[in-house]
Enzyme design. Sequence first.
Site, PDB file in Angstrom:
ATOM      1  N   ARG A   1       0.823  -1.224   0.000  1.00 37.29           N
ATOM      2  CA  ARG A   1       0.000   0.000   0.000  1.00 37.29           C
ATOM      3  C   ARG A   1       0.851   1.265   0.000  1.00 37.29           C
ATOM      4  NH1 ARG A   1      -4.637  -2.152   4.252  1.00 37.29           N
ATOM      5  NH2 ARG A   1      -5.932  -3.176   2.686  1.00 37.29           N
TER       6      ARG A   1
ATOM      7  N   GLY B   1      -8.677  -9.985  -1.043  1.00 38.21           N
ATOM      8  CA  GLY B   1      -7.460 -10.451  -0.391  1.00 38.21           C
ATOM      9  C   GLY B   1      -6.837 -11.712  -0.924  1.00 38.21           C
TER      10      GLY B   1
END
Length: 417
Positions: free
Chosen positions: A36, A375
């Site tokens: 991220r 995910g």
Amino acid sequence: MQQQIENYDFAGKKAIVRVDFNVPLNEKFEITDDTRIRAALPTLKKVLEKGGALIIMSHLGRPKGVDEKFSLKHIVKHVSEKLGTDILFAPDCMKAQDMAANLKAGEVLLLENLRFYAEEEGKPRGLAKDASDEEKAAAKKLVKESQKDFVKTLASYADCYINDAFGTAHRAHSSTALIAEYFPNDKMFGYLMEGEIKAIDNVLKNAKRPFTAIIGGSKVSSKLAVLKNLLGKVDNLIIGGGMGYTFIKAQGGKIGISLHEDELMPEALEIMKEAKEKGVNIYLSNQTVAAQEFKNEAETKVFDTHNIEDGWEGMDAGEATLEEWKKVILSSKTILWNGPVGVFEFPNFAKGTLQIAECLAEATKEGAYTLVGGGDSVAAVTQMGYASKVSYVSTGGGAMLEAIEGKELPGIAAIQK
């Protein structure tokens, strides 16, 4: 009015950027996956390269108040290294006025965890479990009133606002939706957000056909709205993972002790009926790898999915299923994948999910547009080394799901208004 980050003049301006630095930390507060952070770098570097000053804000975890283990101070060094410049740290996001005011072009300030304040999410905290409706309403009103000052303070630090946190775009939080109002002519998406929006539009608005969606996961209840919305858009719908057994049982199949939701069998039949009416092909598992124990080392047996023996639980898609799905995937021009098709957390039952990743990489090579989100789906393409071999890997599972459901995402709407 929405601006474009590529063309915006940041010279001499301070940009406050909402990123998603909600990264996993180990017991030593070391980052175990900085995906991220790396995803936000192009946006952050753009501001600095164009002569702007940078104020970064994010959340980390789900703190119920100030909590040292959720402090963003733990990631300052890593972000600084990745960005290639020193970073100042404001230990209280609401008391950074002086630091922001003194920030010069090329300098970077990271604010402390926004969620240390209840006003970020706009939800009251610390209410007793037996609180009355009146007490709950009063607490909510109090937070909403103080939320205005919270947003106003954050906005006062900067001249322009950039939202580059797709992972929280589905939340109407202070830093993702409300703050944009303070920058009517100076608000924009970062590069990551632009990429996510374009990827979703590519599959939901501009899909080349045939369009196939692969939806996996454990429960129908968590993906019901997704399945219904996709029926009006796709040509093929592959339903895998635990959720598939609800559909199998609803059709009269014997599924042993496989995960399923009896109460959703009518919904499953309705989806099958609507798909037929709309000419959508639904593909369920026709062969299952099952086990009698829910563990990685369990002995396995292969069954026709409609005839799983009592005491056996479906754990992964069988070879015959994967062969059928592969043909569908490789004949498609647009493919959306969300959710595993087996118990992916157990290596011995991850084969089906990993094979789907392989198929998507192959389809991409043949010219298909492939979007992966969620995910375990993301973990599968990453684990196989295929993240760069599909068209786009989404960073926000929850936000992507709500977009596929057809919902308006507050974090996106706030910029586009």
